[in-house]
Design a protein around this motif. Structure first.
Motif, PDB file in Angstrom:
ATOM      1  N   PRO A  37      19.527  29.846  -8.723  1.00 40.03           N
ATOM      2  CA  PRO A  37      19.158  29.533  -7.339  1.00 40.03           C
ATOM      3  C   PRO A  37      18.341  28.249  -7.220  1.00 40.03           C
ATOM      4  CG  PRO A  37      18.460  31.752  -8.000  1.00 40.03           C
ATOM      5  CD  PRO A  37      18.785  30.991  -9.235  1.00 40.03           C
ATOM      6  N   GLY A  38      18.398  27.661  -6.020  1.00 44.66           N
ATOM      7  CA  GLY A  38      17.588  26.494  -5.715  1.00 44.66           C
ATOM      8  C   GLY A  38      16.191  26.882  -5.283  1.00 44.66           C
ATOM      9  N   LEU A  39      15.305  25.878  -5.284  1.00 42.55           N
ATOM     10  CA  LEU A  39      13.910  26.093  -4.899  1.00 42.55           C
ATOM     11  C   LEU A  39      13.466  25.140  -3.794  1.00 42.55           C
ATOM     12  CD1 LEU A  39      12.361  26.593  -8.463  1.00 42.55           C
ATOM     13  CD2 LEU A  39      12.934  28.368  -6.785  1.00 42.55           C
ATOM     14  N   PHE A  40      13.645  23.837  -4.021  1.00 41.39           N
ATOM     15  CA  PHE A  40      13.249  22.844  -3.022  1.00 41.39           C
ATOM     16  C   PHE A  40      14.109  21.593  -3.220  1.00 41.39           C
ATOM     17  CE2 PHE A  40      10.302  23.044  -6.577  1.00 41.39           C
ATOM     18  CZ  PHE A  40      10.373  21.762  -7.107  1.00 41.39           C
ATOM     19  N   ALA A  41      14.033  20.658  -2.281  1.00 46.89           N
ATOM     20  CA  ALA A  41      14.975  19.535  -2.261  1.00 46.89           C
ATOM     21  C   ALA A  41      14.907  18.673  -3.518  1.00 46.89           C
ATOM     22  CB  ALA A  41      14.732  18.679  -1.017  1.00 46.89           C
ATOM     23  N   PRO A  65      11.331  29.820   0.579  1.00 44.30           N
ATOM     24  CA  PRO A  65      10.275  29.792   1.600  1.00 44.30           C
ATOM     25  C   PRO A  65       8.884  29.461   1.072  1.00 44.30           C
ATOM     26  CG  PRO A  65      10.976  32.048   1.159  1.00 44.30           C
ATOM     27  CD  PRO A  65      11.971  31.147   0.501  1.00 44.30           C
ATOM     28  N   ILE A  66       8.569  29.790  -0.196  1.00 44.83           N
ATOM     29  CA  ILE A  66       7.201  29.531  -0.653  1.00 44.83           C
ATOM     30  C   ILE A  66       6.945  28.046  -0.895  1.00 44.83           C
ATOM     31  CG2 ILE A  66       7.084  31.827  -1.680  1.00 44.83           C
ATOM     32  CD1 ILE A  66       7.025  30.443  -4.437  1.00 44.83           C
ATOM     33  N   ARG A  70       6.912  21.507   1.100  1.00 45.22           N
ATOM     34  CA  ARG A  70       7.703  20.391   0.575  1.00 45.22           C
ATOM     35  C   ARG A  70       8.915  20.076   1.442  1.00 45.22           C
ATOM     36  NH1 ARG A  70       7.890  20.664  -6.000  1.00 45.22           N
ATOM     37  NH2 ARG A  70       5.871  21.653  -6.361  1.00 45.22           N
ATOM     38  N   PHE A  71       9.163  20.923   2.426  1.00 44.69           N
ATOM     39  CA  PHE A  71      10.380  20.781   3.218  1.00 44.69           C
ATOM     40  C   PHE A  71      10.207  19.807   4.367  1.00 44.69           C
ATOM     41  CE2 PHE A  71      12.723  22.199   7.026  1.00 44.69           C
ATOM     42  CZ  PHE A  71      14.005  21.893   6.598  1.00 44.69           C
ATOM     43  N   GLU A  72      11.245  18.992   4.587  1.00 46.12           N
ATOM     44  CA  GLU A  72      11.345  18.110   5.752  1.00 46.12           C
ATOM     45  C   GLU A  72      12.698  18.344   6.400  1.00 46.12           C
ATOM     46  OE1 GLU A  72      10.762  14.130   4.484  1.00 46.12           O
ATOM     47  OE2 GLU A  72       8.742  14.501   3.677  1.00 46.12           O
ATOM     48  N   PRO A  73      12.770  18.340   7.732  1.00 45.17           N
ATOM     49  CA  PRO A  73      14.036  18.657   8.414  1.00 45.17           C
ATOM     50  C   PRO A  73      15.232  17.843   7.934  1.00 45.17           C
ATOM     51  CG  PRO A  73      12.241  18.628   9.986  1.00 45.17           C
ATOM     52  CD  PRO A  73      11.656  18.161   8.692  1.00 45.17           C
ATOM     53  N   PHE A  99       4.055  37.857   2.060  1.00 49.10           N
ATOM     54  CA  PHE A  99       3.067  38.294   1.082  1.00 49.10           C
ATOM     55  C   PHE A  99       1.990  37.229   0.864  1.00 49.10           C
ATOM     56  CE2 PHE A  99       1.641  38.462  -3.374  1.00 49.10           C
ATOM     57  CZ  PHE A  99       1.065  39.721  -3.393  1.00 49.10           C
ATOM     58  N   ILE A 100       2.404  35.970   0.825  1.00 48.80           N
ATOM     59  CA  ILE A 100       1.470  34.869   0.608  1.00 48.80           C
ATOM     60  C   ILE A 100       0.733  34.560   1.911  1.00 48.80           C
ATOM     61  CG2 ILE A 100       1.222  32.446  -0.046  1.00 48.80           C
ATOM     62  CD1 ILE A 100       3.682  32.757  -1.779  1.00 48.80           C
TER      63      ILE A 100
END
Length: 214
Positions: A37-41, A65-66, A70-73, A99-100
């Protein structure tokens, strides 16, 4: 017996020193595919590169989601391009994490829905990350009429919630947690569900089984 590890982060640095040996060992055990699976860009190029090194590995790009900070549209377009190029078996790891503490729930929801819409458009299943948010994820899947199915990864909800996921076309992964004697609730739940609704997942290097717990 042919085995598929539906959730394994084999691209992370912890495996850089012995990844080929691990893959050879997996083959010897009858593992035919490992979904990564992926995590971030910024991780997507590494995910793609590692999966190209061995036919056992299949990428499932997506934004976890955690790693919301780091996410940008604009990265949604990047994800769409990666999906079009790789034609992966699934999109992941996506979902909601309540949870976080302090993790923006509104931002998570927007990211989750955006990725569900991408998955719906290309008719791909999703690998779900769900912590303390099972009802919210289920409600979102229903509201968006998401019918491509997928896997509720590391499931730790109730039997009622489990059966709702199954009714929506999802399978459930429990990972190494189920191997602990103290995990009686999860073990009992798994025993009540149809075998065809349960998938194999390691989530390595996270959630080790009892035999590898420190």
């Amino acid at each position: 017996m042919e085995l598929i590890d539906t959730h394994c982060h084999l691209d992370v640095e912890e495996f850089d020193h012995d990844r080929p040996a691990i893959l050879d060992h997996c083959r010897g055990l009858g593992v035919s595919r490992i979904i990564v699976p992926g995590l971030f860009a910024d991780q997507l190029p590494r995910l793609e590169a590692v999966c190209r090194t061995d036919p056992l590995l299949l990428p499932a790009p997506g934004y976890h989601p955690i790693y919301l900070e780091r996410f940008e549209p604009a990265q949604l377009a990047q994800l769409e391009q990666v999906i079009e190029r790789l034609r992966p078996p699934a999109i992941g790891e996506i979902g909601l994490d309540y949870f976080i503490e302090g993790l923006d729930r509104g931002g998570q929801q927007r990211l989750f829905e955006a990725q569900l819409r991408i998955a719906k458009a290309v008719r791909l299943p999703v690998l779900l990350h769900v912590r303390k948010a099972h009802d919210q994820v289920l409600a979102t899947l229903r509201r968006l009429h998401f019918a491509e199915g997928g896997i509720a990864h590391a499931f730790n909800g109730s039997e009622q919630q489990a059966r709702q996921f199954i009714d929506l076309g999802f399978k459930l992964g429990f990972g190494g947690v189920m191997s602990f004697e103290r995990a009686r609730k999860i073990r009992q739940l798994a025993a009540t569900l149809p075998a065809e609704a349960i998938v194999l997942e390691t989530d390595a290097p996270d959630l080790p089984p009892a035999s590898h717990a420190k």
